[in-house]
Structure formats: structure tokens, C-alpha cells
Design a protein around this motif. Structure first.
Motif, PDB file in Angstrom:
ATOM      1  N   LEU A  26       0.803  -1.207   0.027  1.00 32.96           N
ATOM      2  CA  LEU A  26       0.016   0.113   0.119  1.00 32.96           C
ATOM      3  C   LEU A  26       0.846   1.297  -0.171  1.00 32.96           C
ATOM      4  O   LEU A  26       0.632   2.133  -0.579  1.00 32.96           O
ATOM      5  N   GLN A  27       2.166   1.271   0.807  1.00 31.24           N
ATOM      6  CA  GLN A  27       2.644   2.267   0.721  1.00 31.24           C
ATOM      7  C   GLN A  27       3.512   2.596  -0.482  1.00 31.24           C
ATOM      8  O   GLN A  27       3.622   3.763  -1.155  1.00 31.24           O
ATOM      9  N   ALA A  28       3.621   1.759  -1.135  1.00 35.50           N
ATOM     10  CA  ALA A  28       4.358   1.658  -2.559  1.00 35.50           C
ATOM     11  C   ALA A  28       3.434   2.487  -3.495  1.00 35.50           C
ATOM     12  O   ALA A  28       3.909   3.122  -4.515  1.00 35.50           O
ATOM     13  N   VAL A  29       2.102   2.113  -3.441  1.00 40.28           N
ATOM     14  CA  VAL A  29       1.004   2.800  -4.214  1.00 40.28           C
ATOM     15  C   VAL A  29       0.864   4.241  -3.868  1.00 40.28           C
ATOM     16  O   VAL A  29       0.588   5.051  -4.836  1.00 40.28           O
ATOM     17  N   PHE A  30       0.568   4.529  -2.523  1.00 38.35           N
ATOM     18  CA  PHE A  30      -0.010   5.441  -1.995  1.00 38.35           C
ATOM     19  C   PHE A  30       0.702   6.521  -1.638  1.00 38.35           C
ATOM     20  O   PHE A  30       0.553   7.864  -1.192  1.00 38.35           O
ATOM     21  N   GLY A  31       1.918   6.152  -1.356  1.00 34.51           N
ATOM     22  CA  GLY A  31       2.922   7.109  -0.370  1.00 34.51           C
ATOM     23  C   GLY A  31       2.488   7.611   0.659  1.00 34.51           C
ATOM     24  O   GLY A  31       1.649   7.224   1.466  1.00 34.51           O
ATOM     25  N   ASP A  32       2.505   9.160   0.875  1.00 34.49           N
ATOM     26  CA  ASP A  32       1.989   9.891   1.735  1.00 34.49           C
ATOM     27  C   ASP A  32       0.732  10.290   1.725  1.00 34.49           C
ATOM     28  O   ASP A  32       0.148  11.020   2.450  1.00 34.49           O
ATOM     29  N   ALA A  34      -1.841   8.241   2.216  1.00 36.73           N
ATOM     30  CA  ALA A  34      -2.147   7.390   3.211  1.00 36.73           C
ATOM     31  C   ALA A  34      -1.485   6.900   4.223  1.00 36.73           C
ATOM     32  O   ALA A  34      -0.349   6.711   3.967  1.00 36.73           O
ATOM     33  N   ASP A  35      -1.902   6.419   5.597  1.00 40.15           N
ATOM     34  CA  ASP A  35      -1.210   5.884   6.378  1.00 40.15           C
ATOM     35  C   ASP A  35      -1.371   4.361   6.215  1.00 40.15           C
ATOM     36  O   ASP A  35      -2.326   3.757   6.233  1.00 40.15           O
ATOM     37  N   ALA A  36      -0.012   3.756   5.442  1.00 43.78           N
ATOM     38  CA  ALA A  36      -0.378   2.312   5.131  1.00 43.78           C
ATOM     39  C   ALA A  36      -0.594   1.374   5.899  1.00 43.78           C
ATOM     40  O   ALA A  36      -1.514   0.347   5.707  1.00 43.78           O
ATOM     41  N   PHE A  37      -0.290   1.328   7.239  1.00 39.55           N
ATOM     42  CA  PHE A  37      -0.645   0.487   8.384  1.00 39.55           C
ATOM     43  C   PHE A  37      -2.042   0.657   8.506  1.00 39.55           C
ATOM     44  O   PHE A  37      -2.770  -0.308   8.838  1.00 39.55           O
ATOM     45  N   ALA A  38      -2.500   1.826   8.806  1.00 42.03           N
ATOM     46  CA  ALA A  38      -3.800   1.966   9.151  1.00 42.03           C
ATOM     47  C   ALA A  38      -4.850   1.452   7.922  1.00 42.03           C
ATOM     48  O   ALA A  38      -5.808   0.877   8.253  1.00 42.03           O
ATOM     49  N   LEU A  39      -4.294   1.735   6.500  1.00 40.44           N
ATOM     50  CA  LEU A  39      -5.143   1.248   5.501  1.00 40.44           C
ATOM     51  C   LEU A  39      -5.155  -0.399   5.489  1.00 40.44           C
ATOM     52  O   LEU A  39      -6.136  -1.114   5.172  1.00 40.44           O
ATOM     53  N   ALA A  40      -3.832  -0.979   5.833  1.00 40.16           N
ATOM     54  CA  ALA A  40      -3.929  -2.344   5.785  1.00 40.16           C
ATOM     55  C   ALA A  40      -4.683  -2.889   7.067  1.00 40.16           C
ATOM     56  O   ALA A  40      -5.490  -3.942   6.682  1.00 40.16           O
ATOM     57  N   LEU A  81      -9.750   7.489  -1.739  1.00 39.28           N
ATOM     58  CA  LEU A  81      -8.471   7.033  -2.478  1.00 39.28           C
ATOM     59  C   LEU A  81      -9.272   6.433  -3.819  1.00 39.28           C
ATOM     60  O   LEU A  81      -8.714   5.316  -4.310  1.00 39.28           O
ATOM     61  N   ASP A  82     -10.533   6.888  -3.895  1.00 37.82           N
ATOM     62  CA  ASP A  82     -11.512   6.197  -4.985  1.00 37.82           C
ATOM     63  C   ASP A  82     -10.853   6.385  -6.391  1.00 37.82           C
ATOM     64  O   ASP A  82     -11.382   5.868  -7.131  1.00 37.82           O
ATOM     65  N   ASP A  83      -9.935   7.234  -6.666  1.00 38.18           N
ATOM     66  CA  ASP A  83      -9.436   7.457  -7.702  1.00 38.18           C
ATOM     67  C   ASP A  83      -8.506   6.140  -8.346  1.00 38.18           C
ATOM     68  O   ASP A  83      -7.866   6.342  -9.518  1.00 38.18           O
ATOM     69  N   CYS A  84      -8.097   5.554  -7.523  1.00 40.12           N
ATOM     70  CA  CYS A  84      -7.417   4.377  -7.790  1.00 40.12           C
ATOM     71  C   CYS A  84      -7.931   3.723  -8.827  1.00 40.12           C
ATOM     72  O   CYS A  84      -8.764   3.128  -8.970  1.00 40.12           O
ATOM     73  N   ASP A  85      -6.949   3.436  -9.954  1.00 40.15           N
ATOM     74  CA  ASP A  85      -7.451   3.000 -11.124  1.00 40.15           C
ATOM     75  C   ASP A  85      -7.577   1.210 -11.211  1.00 40.15           C
ATOM     76  O   ASP A  85      -7.083   0.593 -10.183  1.00 40.15           O
ATOM     77  N   ALA A  91      -3.769  -5.327  -9.028  1.00 39.93           N
ATOM     78  CA  ALA A  91      -2.421  -5.768  -8.468  1.00 39.93           C
ATOM     79  C   ALA A  91      -2.273  -5.694  -6.921  1.00 39.93           C
ATOM     80  O   ALA A  91      -1.896  -6.426  -6.290  1.00 39.93           O
ATOM     81  N   LEU A  92      -2.941  -4.749  -6.300  1.00 42.47           N
ATOM     82  CA  LEU A  92      -3.065  -4.630  -4.998  1.00 42.47           C
ATOM     83  C   LEU A  92      -3.792  -5.765  -4.192  1.00 42.47           C
ATOM     84  O   LEU A  92      -3.176  -6.263  -3.273  1.00 42.47           O
TER      85      LEU A  92
END
Length: 233
Positions: A26-32, A34-40, A81-85, A91-92
Motif C-alpha cells: 500500500l505504501q508503494a502505491v499511495f505514498g504519503d 495514506a497511512d499504510a498500516f492504518a489502511l492495511a 482513494l477512489d481515484d485508484c485505477d 495488482a493490490l
């Protein structure tokens, strides 16, 4: 315990560190953004509610990839983050096939396999379990769990189907998990149980460090489990 012939495992959290692995992707996709751990954590929090839709009969059984994708879409919408294609979402979603094992697992499974039949008994489907095995060097005698039983843990049929697949009685089968609820359900179905502590599963000190239910064994690693069983043979 001398009658145990097979050892079956929960996988997410027990054998693989899903949280760190998912957060990395998630960090690789969204960077700063989002909080990657919170999203996980949010993604994982949708896991049981989605499976309950199947267990309750509101939707037909489907492979976990489909539920994970449904949950991902929900979480991305909530996080803005609904703009994610679509290609990125696909892939995610496959990040669950690329989880890294806890360091003790591969060697411990090899030790166990000398004397026992071993298999995952996971809510993950066969393709997912095979991909995790190939990534992490797990050598299984079979791949069991939800897809074989056509239902999700903690329904009794999942545990009973795992024992039956090896032509064993439930009491000849040891279920290993880092989650007391999983072990309580396995025990109710007649399996023997072993608690494997993963205190950092949900972050430092936020996993289960001790079983909240009666178990036959409690260990801190897969090699320790192999040694404990060897002492009982």
C-alpha cells in the motif's frame, strides 16, 4: 497427543505477517496520501464481515480473492482513494498472494513434516495458499481449508474436512493457530489444538500472546511446536 497424525495450520497471522506485507504494498502505491498500516488494518477489518455474508448464506461461497477485492473497494472509498485505477486495484488485491512468512516458519514446517502430514487449514483458497508456499518455501502434503470445504472458518465443516482429507479422525488432527477463536472452533469440532503466539500480528504487542481458551499445547514458534510434539511421541 500420541495419536496425532496430521498438523494443520491457520495461515494469515499464524504463518505469515500479513500486516507488514500489505502495508508495504500500500505504501508503494499511495505514498504519503495514506497511512499504510492504518489502511492495511482497515482492509483486514472487513475480512470477517465479508466471510459472514457467506457463512450466513446471504451470498454464495466464493474464493477469498473476490472478498478481498470487494473489501479493498470499500476501504479505498472510505479513505478518499477512489481515484485508484482498475489495474492498480487488481495488482493490490494480489498482494495477499505475496505475504512474507514469519522467520521461524519454513524451517519449523520441515521439522514437523518428518513425522506428520502437514497442510494449511486456511480461509484462503488453493491458488493463494500455493503462491504463499512457493514464495516462502513451505512444503505441504496437501492444501486444505475453505475451498475444499466450500465454507469459511469457524464453521465446523472446514476443520472436519481437513481431518477427513487425510483419512483421520478429528482427534488425530492438530489445529495450530495464533487466534483463540479459531482454536475454540477447532476444539469444538473434535480436533486437538495448539496455540502459536504471534504477539506482534496487529502491531507491536497488539496480537495474542496467550490463548484465551483451553489448548493442548502453547508455543512461541513452529520449531518449538515440532520439539514439543517430538517430546510427546
Amino acid at each position: 497427543m500420541k495419536d496425532v497424525k496430521a498438523v494443520v495450520f491457520d495461515v494469515f497471522g499464524t504463518l505469515v505477517d500479513w500486516r507488514t506485507s500489505i502495508a508495504r504494498e500500500l505504501q508503494a502505491v499511495f505514498g504519503d496520501r495514506a497511512d499504510a498500516f492504518a489502511l492495511a488494518d482497515a482492509w483486514r477489518a472487513e475480512y470477517q464481515p465479508a466471510m459472514e455474508e457467506v457463512r450466513a448464506g446471504r451470498i454464495p461461497f466464493c474464493k477469498l480473492d473476490r472478498l478481498h477485492r470487494r473489501n479493498l473497494d470499500i476501504v479505498l472509498a472510505r479513505a478518499g482513494l477512489d481515484d485508484c485505477d482498475e489495474a492498480t486495484r487488481v495488482a493490490l488485491n494480489l498482494a495477499w498472494h505475496r505475504l512474507d512468512a514469519w522467520p521461524d516458519v519454513a524451517a519449523g514446517l520441515q521439522m514437523l513434516r518428518r513425522d506428520y502430514r502437514i497442510a494449511p487449514c486456511s480461509n484462503g483458497h488453493i491458488a493463494l495458499m500455493v503462491n504463499l508456499a512457493r514464495r516462502n518455501g513451505f512444503v505441504w502434503d496437501a492444501v486444505l481449508g475453505a475451498e475444499v470445504a466450500r465454507d469459511y472458518k469457524p464453521r465446523p465443516v472446514v476443520y472436519l474436512a481437513a481431518a477427513d482429507a487425510f483419512d483421520l479422525a478429528p482427534a488425530q488432527t492438530l489445529m495450530v493457530a495464533a487466534h483463540s477463536s479459531d482454536l475454540a472452533a477447532a476444539s469444538a469440532a473434535g480436533l486437538r489444538t495448539a496455540f502459536l503466539a504471534r504477539p506482534d500480528e496487529f502491531g507491536a504487542g497488539r496480537g495474542e500472546s496467550a490463548a484465551a481458551v483451553p489448548v493442548d499445547l502453547a508455543v512461541a514458534s513452529v520449531p518449538e511446536l515440532a520439539q514439543a510434539l517430538a517430546a510427546l511421541r
